[in-house]
Design a protein around this motif. Sequence first.
Motif, PDB file in Angstrom:
ATOM      1  N   ARG A 264       0.869  -1.089   0.108  1.00 29.39           N
ATOM      2  CA  ARG A 264      -0.043  -0.062   0.113  1.00 29.39           C
ATOM      3  C   ARG A 264       0.837   1.358   0.007  1.00 29.39           C
ATOM      4  O   ARG A 264       1.790   1.552   0.662  1.00 29.39           O
ATOM      5  N   VAL A 265       0.625   1.980  -1.014  1.00 24.34           N
ATOM      6  CA  VAL A 265       1.495   3.599  -1.002  1.00 24.34           C
ATOM      7  C   VAL A 265       0.581   4.603  -1.101  1.00 24.34           C
ATOM      8  O   VAL A 265      -0.445   4.638  -1.762  1.00 24.34           O
ATOM      9  N   LEU A 266       0.697   5.331  -0.202  1.00 22.10           N
ATOM     10  CA  LEU A 266       0.026   6.875  -0.086  1.00 22.10           C
ATOM     11  C   LEU A 266       1.022   7.818  -0.407  1.00 22.10           C
ATOM     12  O   LEU A 266       1.764   8.089   0.235  1.00 22.10           O
TER      13      LEU A 266
ATOM     14  N   ASP B 194      -3.294   6.510  13.833  1.00 18.13           N
ATOM     15  CA  ASP B 194      -2.636   7.749  14.148  1.00 18.13           C
ATOM     16  C   ASP B 194      -2.401   8.552  12.763  1.00 18.13           C
ATOM     17  O   ASP B 194      -3.137   9.935  12.820  1.00 18.13           O
ATOM     18  N   LEU B 195      -1.926   7.876  11.844  1.00 16.19           N
ATOM     19  CA  LEU B 195      -1.868   8.746  10.579  1.00 16.19           C
ATOM     20  C   LEU B 195      -3.069   9.088   9.935  1.00 16.19           C
ATOM     21  O   LEU B 195      -3.283  10.242   9.340  1.00 16.19           O
ATOM     22  N   ARG B 196      -3.998   8.168   9.738  1.00 12.87           N
ATOM     23  CA  ARG B 196      -5.383   8.751   9.341  1.00 12.87           C
ATOM     24  C   ARG B 196      -5.942   9.587   9.989  1.00 12.87           C
ATOM     25  O   ARG B 196      -6.638  10.403   9.408  1.00 12.87           O
ATOM     26  N   HIS B 197      -5.743   9.360  11.243  1.00 12.98           N
ATOM     27  CA  HIS B 197      -6.587  10.700  11.838  1.00 12.98           C
ATOM     28  C   HIS B 197      -5.912  12.035  11.900  1.00 12.98           C
ATOM     29  O   HIS B 197      -6.634  12.803  11.767  1.00 12.98           O
ATOM     30  N   ARG B 198      -4.480  12.220  11.663  1.00  9.74           N
ATOM     31  CA  ARG B 198      -3.971  13.379  11.284  1.00  9.74           C
ATOM     32  C   ARG B 198      -4.193  13.750  10.029  1.00  9.74           C
ATOM     33  O   ARG B 198      -4.506  15.028   9.862  1.00  9.74           O
ATOM     34  N   LEU B 199      -4.468  13.039   9.025  1.00 11.74           N
ATOM     35  CA  LEU B 199      -4.696  13.382   7.454  1.00 11.74           C
ATOM     36  C   LEU B 199      -6.112  13.791   7.470  1.00 11.74           C
ATOM     37  O   LEU B 199      -6.237  14.917   6.855  1.00 11.74           O
ATOM     38  N   ARG B 200      -6.969  13.091   8.491  1.00 10.66           N
ATOM     39  CA  ARG B 200      -8.422  13.574   8.397  1.00 10.66           C
ATOM     40  C   ARG B 200      -8.585  14.936   9.047  1.00 10.66           C
ATOM     41  O   ARG B 200      -9.340  15.919   8.489  1.00 10.66           O
TER      42      ARG B 200
END
Length: 265
Positions: A56-58, A245-251
């Motif tokens: 998976r690459v973002l 944690d990363l998903r939360h910061r991106l949101r």
Amino acid sequence: MKRRLTGRHDSTLQAENGRLELMAESGSHGALLLKAGDQVRTLDLSLRCDRDSELRVLILRESSDDLALTLSADVHSQADLKIGLLDLEKGFLEFRGEIRLKEPGASADLYTGELVGDGARKKNDLQVVSETDHTFGNMHNFAVLHRAADYDMVAAGKIVKGARGSESHQETRVLTLDADHKTRVLPILYIDENEVKASHAMTVGQPDADQMYYLESRGLSNLQAMSLLSIGYFMPVISLAGSEDLRHRLREDLERKAGLYGHQG
């Protein structure tokens, strides 16, 4: 720059101008956050997913500098690639990409999530190619357009002769928050084999009036209501992030830039 991804991994990489080669070795599993920050104006990304790998690459754009992004990816037997671009910045974007499904069992999902702000322009030309039998390709393109936005999306799925049992699917969803915009969406399917599955879906339109009324009746401003609706368009891309944690910061960053807190920033 070259980088090998081995075993189980979850890493972050700061992109530099020029070419970046990534190889997910056979049997590897993991996620990569690739940041395109200040001074990155040209990024040529080459990917290879070897047998039985999962990657998976973002790609996270972090600068309003103009960006020319090129993606070239080869996916081999029983490998699974999920790759997405999250672009919430104001600068011009040109994204050209091709994913080639090279061997049976190869699968790939390509995501884009683009916030096209006032007067911004973003141009995309993407293709997923099934080069052999029993492969799976899917594209998921999402965009939110503000006043005077200019958005291009050419999304092509291709199944060559002999690629029996393969699938090629795509969806493009564009939310327009102002009547003053330019939108060109061209979904294409090139099918040269009979025993396959293929589909495309496209929607371009303004927020649903009933949903807007409901949200505003609960005390949200017009901007906040539109922003809340637009956030959902980007969540499939954010889900590629490797950690909660990363998903939360991106949101949180998305909510701020979309104007959920009463202003766009």
